[in-house]
Design a protein around this motif. Structure first.
Motif, short mmCIF file in Angstrom:
data_model
loop_
_atom_site.label_atom_id
_atom_site.label_comp_id
_atom_site.label_asym_id
_atom_site.label_seq_id
_atom_site.Cartn_x
_atom_site.Cartn_y
_atom_site.Cartn_z
N LYS A 73 -9.44 0.73 -2.65
CA LYS A 73 -8.00 0.69 -2.86
C LYS A 73 -7.77 0.81 -4.36
O LYS A 73 -8.14 -0.08 -5.13
CB LYS A 73 -7.41 -0.61 -2.32
N PRO B 294 -5.01 3.22 -0.72
CA PRO B 294 -6.29 3.17 0.01
C PRO B 294 -6.84 4.58 0.22
O PRO B 294 -6.14 5.47 0.68
CB PRO B 294 -5.91 2.51 1.33
N ASP C 100 0.83 -1.19 0.00
CA ASP C 100 0.00 0.00 0.00
C ASP C 100 0.87 1.25 0.00
O ASP C 100 1.85 1.34 0.75
CB ASP C 100 -0.91 0.02 1.23
N SER D 31 -1.63 0.79 -5.36
CA SER D 31 -2.41 0.23 -4.26
C SER D 31 -2.68 1.29 -3.20
O SER D 31 -2.27 1.18 -2.06
CB SER D 31 -1.66 -0.97 -3.65
#
Length: 597
Positions: free
Chosen positions: A117, A106, A64, A104
Protein backbone atom coordinates in the motif's frame (compact mmCIF):
# COMPACT_ATOMS: atom_id res chain seq x y z
CA UNK A 1 0.63 -21.30 -9.91
CA UNK A 2 4.08 -22.06 -8.66
CA UNK A 3 5.81 -20.13 -5.88
CA UNK A 4 9.18 -21.64 -6.77
CA UNK A 5 12.25 -19.59 -5.89
CA UNK A 6 14.01 -18.37 -9.01
CA UNK A 7 17.12 -16.34 -9.68
CA UNK A 8 16.68 -12.55 -9.59
CA UNK A 9 18.03 -12.47 -13.15
CA UNK A 10 15.49 -15.02 -14.35
CA UNK A 11 13.48 -13.48 -17.17
CA UNK A 12 10.84 -16.21 -17.26
CA UNK A 13 7.20 -15.32 -16.67
CA UNK A 14 7.04 -16.84 -13.20
CA UNK A 15 3.78 -16.05 -11.42
CA UNK A 16 3.66 -15.89 -7.62
CA UNK A 17 0.46 -16.48 -5.69
CA UNK A 18 1.94 -15.62 -2.29
CA UNK A 19 2.84 -11.96 -2.60
CA UNK A 20 5.48 -10.44 -0.35
CA UNK A 21 4.47 -7.11 1.27
CA UNK A 22 6.74 -4.26 0.26
CA UNK A 23 7.10 -3.31 3.91
CA UNK A 24 8.58 -6.73 4.63
CA UNK A 25 11.21 -6.16 1.95
CA UNK A 26 12.24 -3.12 3.98
CA UNK A 27 12.47 -5.31 7.09
CA UNK A 28 14.60 -7.89 5.26
CA UNK A 29 17.01 -5.23 4.03
CA UNK A 30 17.19 -3.85 7.58
CA UNK A 31 17.75 -7.23 9.31
CA UNK A 32 17.00 -10.78 8.02
CA UNK A 33 16.41 -11.96 11.60
CA UNK A 34 13.80 -9.25 12.13
CA UNK A 35 12.17 -10.29 8.84
CA UNK A 36 12.01 -13.92 10.00
CA UNK A 37 10.50 -13.07 13.38
CA UNK A 38 7.87 -10.79 11.87
CA UNK A 39 7.00 -12.39 8.54
CA UNK A 40 7.72 -16.07 9.14
CA UNK A 41 6.92 -16.47 12.84
CA UNK A 42 4.33 -13.71 13.15
CA UNK A 43 5.99 -11.99 16.11
CA UNK A 44 5.29 -8.35 16.90
CA UNK A 45 5.86 -5.85 19.70
CA UNK A 46 5.27 -2.12 19.82
CA UNK A 47 7.65 0.54 21.00
CA UNK A 48 7.62 4.34 20.91
CA UNK A 49 8.90 4.37 17.32
CA UNK A 50 6.23 2.04 15.90
CA UNK A 51 3.46 3.92 17.70
CA UNK A 52 4.82 7.24 16.44
CA UNK A 53 5.09 5.80 12.93
CA UNK A 54 1.40 4.88 12.94
CA UNK A 55 0.59 8.39 14.10
CA UNK A 56 2.61 9.89 11.24
CA UNK A 57 0.76 7.67 8.72
CA UNK A 58 -2.69 8.33 10.19
CA UNK A 59 -3.75 10.64 7.34
CA UNK A 60 -2.62 8.63 4.34
CA UNK A 61 -4.11 5.46 5.85
CA UNK A 62 -7.61 6.90 6.27
CA UNK A 63 -8.96 5.91 2.85
CA UNK A 64 -7.72 3.62 0.10
CA UNK A 65 -7.63 5.19 -3.37
CA UNK A 66 -7.64 3.40 -6.70
CA UNK A 67 -4.66 4.06 -8.94
CA UNK A 68 -5.80 5.68 -12.22
CA UNK A 69 -5.35 3.52 -15.27
CA UNK A 70 -2.17 4.38 -17.16
CA UNK A 71 -4.26 4.67 -20.34
CA UNK A 72 -6.13 7.63 -18.89
CA UNK A 73 -9.18 6.35 -16.96
CA UNK A 74 -10.02 8.64 -14.07
CA UNK A 75 -9.96 7.65 -10.42
CA UNK A 76 -10.60 9.23 -7.06
CA UNK A 77 -8.05 11.88 -6.15
CA UNK A 78 -7.44 14.06 -3.14
CA UNK A 79 -9.10 17.46 -3.18
CA UNK A 80 -6.61 18.93 -0.74
CA UNK A 81 -3.63 17.11 -2.21
CA UNK A 82 -1.72 20.33 -2.82
CA UNK A 83 -0.87 20.41 0.90
CA UNK A 84 0.80 16.98 0.76
CA UNK A 85 4.58 16.50 1.07
CA UNK A 86 4.78 14.69 -2.29
CA UNK A 87 2.75 17.21 -4.23
CA UNK A 88 4.13 18.86 -7.34
CA UNK A 89 4.47 22.58 -7.71
CA UNK A 90 1.56 24.89 -8.37
CA UNK A 91 0.49 25.49 -11.98
CA UNK A 92 2.92 27.72 -13.84
CA UNK A 93 2.11 30.60 -16.16
CA UNK A 94 2.40 28.20 -19.11
CA UNK A 95 -0.80 26.52 -17.99
CA UNK A 96 0.60 23.10 -16.96
CA UNK A 97 -1.87 21.05 -14.96
CA UNK A 98 -0.80 20.10 -11.40
CA UNK A 99 -0.06 16.44 -10.81
CA UNK A 100 -2.87 14.25 -9.54
CA UNK A 101 -2.43 13.02 -5.98
CA UNK A 102 -3.73 9.67 -4.75
CA UNK A 103 -3.18 8.37 -1.24
CA UNK A 104 -3.00 4.93 0.34
CA UNK A 105 -2.85 3.10 -2.98
CA UNK A 106 -3.00 -0.74 -2.79
CA UNK A 107 -1.01 -2.43 -5.57
CA UNK A 108 0.09 -5.97 -6.30
CA UNK A 109 1.94 -7.93 -8.96
CA UNK A 110 2.03 -11.69 -9.36
CA UNK A 111 4.96 -11.30 -11.74
CA UNK A 112 7.08 -9.49 -9.16
CA UNK A 113 5.56 -11.41 -6.26
CA UNK A 114 5.00 -8.11 -4.46
CA UNK A 115 2.08 -6.34 -2.83
CA UNK A 116 1.88 -3.13 -0.91
CA UNK A 117 0.00 0.00 0.00
CA UNK A 118 1.74 3.12 -1.26
CA UNK A 119 1.48 6.12 1.07
CA UNK A 120 1.04 8.60 -1.75
CA UNK A 121 1.51 8.70 -5.53
CA UNK A 122 1.93 11.84 -7.59
CA UNK A 123 0.76 11.27 -11.19
CA UNK A 124 1.48 13.44 -14.22
CA UNK A 125 -1.17 12.48 -16.77
CA UNK A 126 0.32 14.72 -19.48
CA UNK A 127 4.09 14.20 -19.64
CA UNK A 128 5.92 16.60 -21.93
CA UNK A 129 7.46 13.86 -24.09
CA UNK A 130 4.05 12.40 -24.87
CA UNK A 131 5.00 8.95 -23.56
CA UNK A 132 3.56 6.93 -20.70
CA UNK A 133 2.23 8.90 -17.75
CA UNK A 134 4.74 9.44 -14.97
CA UNK A 135 4.15 8.35 -11.39
CA UNK A 136 6.25 9.31 -8.39
CA UNK A 137 5.79 7.28 -5.18
CA UNK A 138 6.13 9.22 -1.93
CA UNK A 139 6.90 7.25 1.23
CA UNK A 140 6.51 8.93 4.62
CA UNK A 141 9.05 8.22 7.38
CA UNK A 142 8.66 9.27 10.99
CA UNK A 143 12.27 10.33 11.69
CA UNK A 144 14.68 12.97 10.44
CA UNK A 145 16.87 12.97 7.36
CA UNK A 146 19.96 10.80 8.01
CA UNK A 147 23.31 12.53 7.96
CA UNK A 148 24.91 10.45 5.21
CA UNK A 149 25.78 10.93 1.55
CA UNK A 150 22.48 9.47 0.26
CA UNK A 151 20.41 11.31 2.90
CA UNK A 152 18.54 8.05 3.42
CA UNK A 153 19.10 4.45 4.50
CA UNK A 154 19.25 1.48 2.16
CA UNK A 155 16.06 -0.24 3.47
CA UNK A 156 14.11 2.94 2.76
CA UNK A 157 15.52 3.25 -0.75
CA UNK A 158 14.84 -0.43 -1.45
CA UNK A 159 11.24 -0.09 -0.27
CA UNK A 160 10.74 2.96 -2.50
CA UNK A 161 12.34 1.17 -5.48
CA UNK A 162 9.97 -1.75 -4.97
CA UNK A 163 7.05 0.67 -5.09
CA UNK A 164 8.48 2.02 -8.32
CA UNK A 165 8.61 -1.50 -9.78
CA UNK A 166 4.94 -1.98 -8.88
CA UNK A 167 4.02 1.28 -10.62
CA UNK A 168 5.96 0.23 -13.70
CA UNK A 169 4.07 -3.06 -13.72
CA UNK A 170 0.86 -1.00 -13.90
CA UNK A 171 1.99 0.91 -16.98
CA UNK A 172 3.55 4.02 -15.49
CA UNK A 173 6.94 5.51 -16.13
CA UNK A 174 8.72 5.74 -12.79
CA UNK A 175 12.35 6.83 -12.60
CA UNK A 176 12.48 8.27 -9.10
CA UNK A 177 10.63 8.45 -5.81
CA UNK A 178 10.45 10.72 -2.78
CA UNK A 179 11.10 10.02 0.90
CA UNK A 180 9.34 12.50 3.16
CA UNK A 181 10.88 12.65 6.65
CA UNK A 182 8.21 13.94 9.01
CA UNK A 183 10.70 14.62 11.82
CA UNK A 184 12.49 17.28 9.77
CA UNK A 185 9.67 18.01 7.28
CA UNK A 186 12.08 17.34 4.42
CA UNK A 187 11.73 15.66 1.01
CA UNK A 188 14.57 13.56 -0.36
CA UNK A 189 14.55 12.46 -4.00
CA UNK A 190 15.68 8.89 -4.66
CA UNK A 191 16.60 8.08 -8.27
CA UNK A 192 15.94 4.55 -9.48
CA UNK A 193 19.26 3.69 -11.13
CA UNK A 194 20.38 0.25 -12.30
CA UNK A 195 22.34 -0.46 -9.13
CA UNK A 196 19.36 0.21 -6.82
CA UNK A 197 17.04 -1.84 -9.03
CA UNK A 198 19.46 -4.79 -9.11
CA UNK A 199 19.91 -4.61 -5.34
CA UNK A 200 16.15 -4.50 -4.81
CA UNK A 201 15.53 -7.51 -7.06
CA UNK A 202 18.27 -9.48 -5.30
CA UNK A 203 16.83 -8.70 -1.87
CA UNK A 204 13.37 -9.63 -3.14
CA UNK A 205 14.70 -12.99 -4.30
CA UNK A 206 16.50 -13.59 -0.98
CA UNK A 207 13.47 -12.51 1.07
CA UNK A 208 11.18 -14.84 -0.84
CA UNK A 209 13.54 -17.73 -0.10
CA UNK A 210 13.66 -16.70 3.57
CA UNK A 211 9.87 -16.98 3.89
CA UNK A 212 10.10 -20.78 3.61
CA UNK A 213 13.23 -21.23 5.76
CA UNK A 214 12.46 -22.43 9.32
CA UNK A 215 15.90 -21.55 10.69
CA UNK A 216 16.42 -18.28 12.51
CA UNK A 217 19.05 -16.12 10.78
CA UNK A 218 21.98 -15.11 13.00
CA UNK A 219 21.55 -11.90 15.02
CA UNK A 220 23.37 -8.69 14.21
CA UNK A 221 26.60 -8.30 16.18
CA UNK A 222 26.66 -5.18 18.38
CA UNK A 223 24.63 -3.29 15.81
CA UNK A 224 23.14 0.15 16.52
CA UNK A 225 20.10 -1.03 14.56
CA UNK A 226 19.08 -3.15 17.57
CA UNK A 227 18.62 -0.15 19.86
CA UNK A 228 15.46 1.14 18.21
CA UNK A 229 14.08 -2.21 17.03
CA UNK A 230 10.70 -3.02 18.57
CA UNK A 231 11.53 -6.74 18.52
CA UNK A 232 14.88 -6.54 20.31
CA UNK A 233 13.40 -8.14 23.44
CA UNK A 234 12.15 -11.04 21.32
CA UNK A 235 15.23 -11.32 19.12
CA UNK A 236 17.73 -11.17 22.05
CA UNK A 237 20.73 -10.50 19.78
CA UNK A 238 23.38 -9.91 22.45
CA UNK A 239 22.15 -12.73 24.70
CA UNK A 240 22.18 -15.17 21.77
CA UNK A 241 25.73 -14.24 20.75
CA UNK A 242 26.91 -14.40 24.37
CA UNK A 243 25.58 -17.94 24.76
CA UNK A 244 27.08 -18.97 21.42
CA UNK A 245 30.49 -17.49 22.21
CA UNK A 246 31.14 -18.64 25.77
CA UNK A 247 34.89 -18.16 26.48
CA UNK A 248 36.84 -21.43 26.69
CA UNK A 249 38.80 -20.02 29.64
CA UNK A 250 36.48 -19.69 32.69
CA UNK A 251 38.58 -16.74 33.86
CA UNK A 252 38.20 -14.82 30.61
CA UNK A 253 35.87 -11.81 30.63
CA UNK A 254 32.35 -12.55 29.42
CA UNK A 255 31.13 -10.74 26.31
CA UNK A 256 29.29 -7.49 26.96
CA UNK A 257 25.51 -7.79 26.77
CA UNK A 258 23.16 -4.84 26.31
CA UNK A 259 19.72 -5.01 27.90
CA UNK A 260 17.70 -3.77 24.95
CA UNK A 261 14.26 -4.29 26.52
CA UNK A 262 12.62 -2.70 29.58
CA UNK A 263 13.73 -3.99 32.98
CA UNK A 264 10.10 -4.26 34.03
CA UNK A 265 7.03 -4.82 31.85
CA UNK A 266 4.43 -2.06 31.79
CA UNK A 267 1.51 -4.50 32.20
CA UNK A 268 0.96 -6.57 35.36
CA UNK A 269 -1.49 -9.34 36.40
CA UNK A 270 -4.95 -8.41 37.66
CA UNK A 271 -6.12 -10.79 40.43
CA UNK A 272 -9.85 -11.11 41.17
CA UNK A 273 -10.53 -13.19 44.28
CA UNK A 274 -13.78 -11.64 45.55
CA UNK A 275 -16.17 -14.61 45.45
CA UNK A 276 -19.23 -13.93 43.33
CA UNK A 277 -17.56 -11.08 41.43
CA UNK A 278 -18.20 -10.47 37.74
CA UNK A 279 -15.66 -9.20 35.21
CA UNK A 280 -16.99 -7.23 32.25
CA UNK A 281 -15.69 -4.60 29.89
CA UNK A 282 -16.58 -1.26 28.42
CA UNK A 283 -14.45 -0.25 25.49
CA UNK A 284 -10.83 -1.01 26.38
CA UNK A 285 -11.41 -1.07 30.16
CA UNK A 286 -12.15 -4.02 32.45
CA UNK A 287 -14.65 -3.58 35.28
CA UNK A 288 -15.05 -5.84 38.32
CA UNK A 289 -18.51 -5.71 39.90
CA UNK A 290 -20.43 -7.51 42.62
CA UNK A 291 -24.09 -7.07 43.49
CA UNK A 292 -24.29 -4.03 41.25
CA UNK A 293 -21.33 -2.30 42.94
CA UNK A 294 -18.13 -1.59 41.04
CA UNK A 295 -15.11 -2.92 42.94
CA UNK A 296 -12.27 -1.99 40.58
CA UNK A 297 -11.34 -1.19 36.99
CA UNK A 298 -8.23 -1.47 34.82
CA UNK A 299 -7.26 -0.63 31.26
CA UNK A 300 -6.67 -3.77 29.19
CA UNK A 301 -3.32 -2.45 27.97
CA UNK A 302 -2.14 -2.34 31.62
CA UNK A 303 -3.12 -5.99 32.29
CA UNK A 304 -0.73 -8.84 31.44
CA UNK A 305 -3.01 -11.58 32.86
CA UNK A 306 -6.51 -11.75 34.29
CA UNK A 307 -6.31 -14.18 37.22
CA UNK A 308 -9.66 -15.50 38.48
CA UNK A 309 -9.52 -17.09 41.93
CA UNK A 310 -12.49 -19.33 42.65
CA UNK A 311 -16.11 -18.36 41.99
CA UNK A 312 -15.56 -15.40 39.65
CA UNK A 313 -17.46 -14.95 36.39
CA UNK A 314 -16.27 -13.28 33.18
CA UNK A 315 -18.35 -12.20 30.20
CA UNK A 316 -17.94 -13.70 26.75
CA UNK A 317 -17.32 -10.26 25.26
CA UNK A 318 -14.50 -9.74 27.75
CA UNK A 319 -12.95 -13.08 26.81
CA UNK A 320 -13.13 -12.15 23.15
CA UNK A 321 -11.31 -8.86 23.66
CA UNK A 322 -8.69 -10.35 25.97
CA UNK A 323 -7.96 -13.09 23.43
CA UNK A 324 -7.63 -10.47 20.71
CA UNK A 325 -5.28 -8.44 22.91
CA UNK A 326 -3.21 -11.56 23.75
CA UNK A 327 -4.02 -11.25 27.46
CA UNK A 328 -4.41 -14.74 29.00
CA UNK A 329 -7.16 -15.53 31.49
CA UNK A 330 -5.88 -17.76 34.32
CA UNK A 331 -8.13 -19.90 36.52
CA UNK A 332 -7.27 -20.79 40.13
CA UNK A 333 -9.54 -22.65 42.52
CA UNK A 334 -10.50 -21.34 45.95
CA UNK A 335 -8.12 -24.00 47.29
CA UNK A 336 -5.27 -22.50 45.22
CA UNK A 337 -5.18 -25.18 42.51
CA UNK A 338 -4.04 -23.96 39.10
CA UNK A 339 -6.76 -25.15 36.72
CA UNK A 340 -5.80 -23.73 33.34
CA UNK A 341 -5.51 -20.80 30.96
CA UNK A 342 -7.65 -19.27 28.22
CA UNK A 343 -5.57 -17.68 25.47
CA UNK A 344 -6.05 -16.40 21.95
CA UNK A 345 -4.62 -18.07 18.88
CA UNK A 346 -1.15 -16.85 19.82
CA UNK A 347 1.69 -17.45 17.40
CA UNK A 348 0.76 -18.58 13.91
CA UNK A 349 3.81 -20.82 13.48
CA UNK A 350 4.67 -24.20 15.00
CA UNK A 351 8.46 -24.16 14.64
CA UNK A 352 9.18 -23.91 18.37
CA UNK A 353 6.67 -26.58 19.29
CA UNK A 354 7.93 -28.96 16.62
CA UNK A 355 11.50 -28.45 17.87
CA UNK A 356 10.30 -29.03 21.45
CA UNK A 357 8.68 -32.37 20.56
CA UNK A 358 11.85 -33.42 18.76
CA UNK A 359 14.01 -32.47 21.75
CA UNK A 360 11.93 -34.36 24.33
CA UNK A 361 12.31 -37.52 22.27
CA UNK A 362 16.11 -37.37 22.70
CA UNK A 363 17.05 -39.11 26.01
CA UNK A 364 20.53 -37.60 26.07
CA UNK A 365 19.20 -34.04 25.71
CA UNK A 366 16.60 -34.66 28.40
CA UNK A 367 19.21 -36.02 30.80
CA UNK A 368 21.62 -33.13 30.20
CA UNK A 369 18.78 -30.64 30.68
CA UNK A 370 17.58 -32.38 33.88
CA UNK A 371 21.09 -32.46 35.37
CA UNK A 372 21.37 -28.72 35.05
CA UNK A 373 17.90 -28.06 36.48
CA UNK A 374 18.42 -30.20 39.57
CA UNK A 375 21.94 -28.88 40.14
CA UNK A 376 20.91 -25.23 39.75
CA UNK A 377 17.88 -25.66 42.00
CA UNK A 378 20.12 -27.19 44.66
CA UNK A 379 22.62 -24.35 44.32
CA UNK A 380 19.86 -21.80 44.92
CA UNK A 381 18.43 -23.69 47.90
CA UNK A 382 21.86 -24.01 49.49
CA UNK A 383 22.68 -20.34 48.87
CA UNK A 384 19.50 -19.18 50.64
CA UNK A 385 20.24 -21.37 53.67
CA UNK A 386 23.90 -20.35 53.77
CA UNK A 387 23.19 -16.62 53.58
CA UNK A 388 20.00 -16.19 55.57
CA UNK A 389 19.53 -19.31 57.68
CA UNK A 390 21.32 -21.19 60.41
CA UNK A 391 21.86 -24.57 58.82
CA UNK A 392 24.82 -26.52 60.25
CA UNK A 393 27.96 -26.89 58.16
CA UNK A 394 27.38 -30.63 57.83
CA UNK A 395 24.04 -30.04 56.11
CA UNK A 396 25.57 -27.50 53.73
CA UNK A 397 28.41 -29.90 52.89
CA UNK A 398 25.95 -32.71 52.26
CA UNK A 399 23.96 -30.45 49.93
CA UNK A 400 27.12 -29.49 48.05
CA UNK A 401 28.02 -33.17 47.59
CA UNK A 402 24.55 -33.96 46.29
CA UNK A 403 24.69 -31.01 43.88
CA UNK A 404 28.01 -32.27 42.52
CA UNK A 405 26.57 -35.75 42.06
CA UNK A 406 23.63 -34.30 40.11
CA UNK A 407 25.99 -32.87 37.49
CA UNK A 408 26.90 -36.36 36.26
CA UNK A 409 23.88 -38.41 37.34
CA UNK A 410 23.42 -41.50 35.12
CA UNK A 411 19.64 -41.20 34.72
CA UNK A 412 16.61 -39.05 35.35
CA UNK A 413 15.42 -41.57 37.93
CA UNK A 414 18.62 -41.03 39.93
CA UNK A 415 18.16 -37.28 39.62
CA UNK A 416 14.73 -37.57 41.20
CA UNK A 417 16.34 -39.19 44.22
CA UNK A 418 19.09 -36.56 44.40
CA UNK A 419 16.56 -33.74 44.13
CA UNK A 420 14.51 -35.29 46.94
CA UNK A 421 17.57 -35.59 49.19
CA UNK A 422 18.55 -31.96 48.63
CA UNK A 423 14.97 -30.83 49.28
CA UNK A 424 14.82 -32.85 52.51
CA UNK A 425 17.94 -31.09 53.86
CA UNK A 426 16.68 -27.71 52.66
CA UNK A 427 13.24 -27.91 54.24
CA UNK A 428 14.64 -29.53 57.37
CA UNK A 429 16.38 -26.21 58.09
CA UNK A 430 13.90 -23.89 56.33
CA UNK A 431 12.47 -22.74 59.68
CA UNK A 432 15.79 -21.04 60.48
CA UNK A 433 14.94 -18.54 57.72
CA UNK A 434 11.76 -17.45 59.52
CA UNK A 435 11.68 -14.73 62.15
CA UNK A 436 7.99 -14.40 63.08
CA UNK A 437 7.04 -15.71 66.51
CA UNK A 438 3.37 -15.42 65.59
CA UNK A 439 3.72 -18.46 63.33
CA UNK A 440 6.66 -20.45 64.64
CA UNK A 441 5.31 -20.81 68.16
CA UNK A 442 2.01 -22.31 67.03
CA UNK A 443 3.00 -24.36 63.98
CA UNK A 444 6.41 -25.92 63.82
CA UNK A 445 7.78 -26.42 60.33
CA UNK A 446 10.41 -29.07 59.69
CA UNK A 447 9.34 -30.80 56.48
CA UNK A 448 7.43 -30.21 53.27
CA UNK A 449 3.89 -31.63 53.12
CA UNK A 450 1.05 -31.07 50.66
CA UNK A 451 -2.22 -32.35 49.19
CA UNK A 452 -3.41 -30.87 51.45
CA UNK A 453 -0.83 -28.77 53.34
CA UNK A 454 -1.09 -29.27 57.09
CA UNK A 455 0.51 -26.07 58.44
CA UNK A 456 0.65 -22.38 57.47
CA UNK A 457 4.14 -22.44 55.92
CA UNK A 458 3.28 -25.37 53.68
CA UNK A 459 -0.02 -23.71 52.77
CA UNK A 460 1.85 -20.60 51.64
CA UNK A 461 4.49 -22.64 49.80
CA UNK A 462 1.81 -24.58 47.91
CA UNK A 463 0.03 -21.34 46.99
CA UNK A 464 3.15 -19.56 45.75
CA UNK A 465 4.21 -22.64 43.76
CA UNK A 466 0.79 -22.58 42.07
CA UNK A 467 1.30 -18.89 41.27
CA UNK A 468 4.79 -19.55 39.94
CA UNK A 469 3.74 -22.44 37.70
CA UNK A 470 0.99 -20.15 36.43
CA UNK A 471 3.59 -17.53 35.50
CA UNK A 472 5.78 -20.11 33.78
CA UNK A 473 2.84 -21.62 31.89
CA UNK A 474 1.78 -18.22 30.57
CA UNK A 475 5.38 -17.44 29.55
CA UNK A 476 5.73 -20.74 27.67
CA UNK A 477 2.40 -20.29 25.89
CA UNK A 478 3.56 -16.84 24.84
CA UNK A 479 6.54 -18.48 23.11
CA UNK A 480 4.43 -21.04 21.30
CA UNK A 481 5.62 -23.99 23.42
CA UNK A 482 3.52 -26.84 24.83
CA UNK A 483 3.57 -26.47 28.65
CA UNK A 484 2.47 -30.08 29.24
CA UNK A 485 5.42 -31.74 27.47
CA UNK A 486 8.55 -31.54 29.64
CA UNK A 487 12.11 -32.84 29.53
CA UNK A 488 12.74 -33.51 33.23
CA UNK A 489 9.18 -33.79 34.48
CA UNK A 490 7.58 -36.49 32.41
CA UNK A 491 4.26 -35.82 30.67
CA UNK A 492 1.27 -36.72 32.81
CA UNK A 493 -2.41 -35.90 32.46
CA UNK A 494 -3.18 -32.46 33.86
CA UNK A 495 0.42 -31.60 34.78
CA UNK A 496 2.22 -28.72 32.98
CA UNK A 497 5.51 -30.61 32.87
CA UNK A 498 7.57 -28.05 30.92
CA UNK A 499 6.32 -25.24 33.17
CA UNK A 500 7.52 -27.29 36.15
CA UNK A 501 10.88 -27.70 34.40
CA UNK A 502 11.17 -23.95 33.88
CA UNK A 503 10.24 -23.12 37.47
CA UNK A 504 12.45 -25.63 39.32
CA UNK A 505 15.54 -23.39 39.80
CA UNK A 506 13.22 -20.43 40.45
CA UNK A 507 11.26 -21.99 43.32
CA UNK A 508 13.66 -20.92 46.11
CA UNK A 509 14.48 -17.57 44.49
CA UNK A 510 10.90 -16.42 43.90
CA UNK A 511 8.26 -18.52 45.67
CA UNK A 512 10.21 -19.45 48.82
CA UNK A 513 11.59 -15.92 49.11
CA UNK A 514 8.08 -14.47 48.86
CA UNK A 515 6.92 -16.73 51.71
CA UNK A 516 9.92 -15.80 53.86
CA UNK A 517 9.22 -12.09 53.25
CA UNK A 518 5.51 -12.47 54.01
CA UNK A 519 6.30 -14.16 57.34
CA UNK A 520 9.27 -12.06 58.46
CA UNK A 521 7.60 -8.72 57.70
CA UNK A 522 4.33 -9.64 59.37
CA UNK A 523 2.30 -9.55 56.16
CA UNK A 524 0.70 -12.84 57.25
CA UNK A 525 -0.49 -13.64 60.76
CA UNK A 526 -2.03 -16.59 62.52
CA UNK A 527 -5.51 -15.19 61.88
CA UNK A 528 -4.96 -15.57 58.12
CA UNK A 529 -5.27 -19.39 58.25
CA UNK A 530 -8.18 -21.77 58.70
CA UNK A 531 -7.72 -25.31 60.04
CA UNK A 532 -10.09 -28.09 59.07
CA UNK A 533 -9.32 -31.68 59.85
CA UNK A 534 -5.76 -32.33 58.71
CA UNK A 535 -5.67 -29.37 56.32
CA UNK A 536 -4.53 -25.78 56.76
CA UNK A 537 -5.93 -23.27 54.28
CA UNK A 538 -5.31 -19.60 53.66
CA UNK A 539 -8.08 -17.16 54.58
CA UNK A 540 -8.97 -14.73 51.72
CA UNK A 541 -7.10 -11.95 53.53
CA UNK A 542 -4.11 -14.27 53.84
CA UNK A 543 -4.22 -15.09 50.12
CA UNK A 544 -4.26 -11.40 49.34
CA UNK A 545 -1.21 -10.82 51.54
CA UNK A 546 0.70 -13.70 49.94
CA UNK A 547 -0.20 -12.47 46.44
CA UNK A 548 1.14 -9.05 47.37
CA UNK A 549 4.39 -10.58 48.60
CA UNK A 550 4.66 -12.77 45.49
CA UNK A 551 3.98 -9.89 43.07
CA UNK A 552 6.44 -7.65 44.94
CA UNK A 553 9.09 -10.34 44.52
CA UNK A 554 8.35 -10.65 40.80
CA UNK A 555 8.72 -6.89 40.45
CA UNK A 556 12.07 -6.82 42.25
CA UNK A 557 15.15 -6.18 40.09
CA UNK A 558 17.92 -8.77 39.98
CA UNK A 559 21.31 -8.85 38.26
CA UNK A 560 21.27 -11.65 35.72
CA UNK A 561 24.28 -13.89 36.44
CA UNK A 562 25.00 -14.67 32.78
CA UNK A 563 24.27 -11.31 31.15
CA UNK A 564 25.21 -8.97 34.02
CA UNK A 565 22.30 -6.57 33.55
CA UNK A 566 19.35 -5.74 35.77
CA UNK A 567 15.82 -6.96 35.12
CA UNK A 568 12.82 -7.94 37.22
CA UNK A 569 12.08 -11.53 38.15
CA UNK A 570 8.91 -11.34 36.05
CA UNK A 571 10.97 -10.30 33.04
CA UNK A 572 13.52 -13.02 33.80
CA UNK A 573 10.83 -15.72 33.63
CA UNK A 574 9.77 -14.56 30.17
CA UNK A 575 13.41 -14.23 29.11
CA UNK A 576 14.19 -17.81 30.09
CA UNK A 577 11.05 -19.16 28.44
CA UNK A 578 12.29 -17.47 25.26
CA UNK A 579 15.81 -18.86 25.70
CA UNK A 580 14.34 -22.33 26.21
CA UNK A 581 12.45 -22.04 22.92
CA UNK A 582 15.63 -20.86 21.19
CA UNK A 583 17.52 -23.81 22.68
CA UNK A 584 14.96 -26.21 21.24
CA UNK A 585 15.39 -24.54 17.84
CA UNK A 586 19.20 -24.71 18.05
CA UNK A 587 19.58 -20.93 18.05
CA UNK A 588 21.52 -21.13 21.34
CA UNK A 589 23.67 -24.18 22.10
CA UNK A 590 22.62 -24.73 25.71
CA UNK A 591 19.86 -23.63 28.05
CA UNK A 592 20.93 -21.70 31.14
CA UNK A 593 18.92 -21.07 34.28
CA UNK A 594 19.38 -18.40 36.94
CA UNK A 595 21.55 -19.21 39.94
CA UNK A 596 22.08 -16.76 42.78
CA UNK A 597 25.57 -15.47 43.27
Amino acid sequence: MSDAITSPDDTSNTQYTNLLPVRMLNEYAYCPRLFHLMHVEGRWADNVYTIDGRHVHRRVDKLDHVLPDANGDAAASDEDGQDEPGNGQAPSDSGDEPPEIVRSVPLGSETLGLTGKLDLVSIDDAPRDGGSPEAVPVDTKRGRVPNNAERSWEPERVQLMAQGLLLREHGYRCDHGVLYFAGSRTRVDVFFDEHLEARTRQLLHDARAATVAPELPPPLDDSPKCNGCSLNGICLPDETLALRNVPADPGAPAPSVRRLYPARPDATPLYVQEQGAYVGKKGATLYIRKSGEQLASARIRDVSQLVLCGNVQVSTQTLHQLCEAAVPVVYLSTGNWFYGVTTGMGLKNAFDRAAQFQAVQDPSRCLSFARQLVGDKGVNQRAILRRNGQAPDTALRDMADLIASARDAPSIASLLGIEGSIARLYFQHFATLLRSRDLSEQWDFNARNRRPPRDPINAMLSFTYALLVKECTVALLGEGLEPHWGMYHQPRHGRPALALDLMEPLRPLIADSAVITAVNTGMVRARHFNHGGSACLLHPAGRKAVIQAFEARLDQLVTHPAFDYRCSWRTAIRLHARLLARHFRGDVPAYISITTR
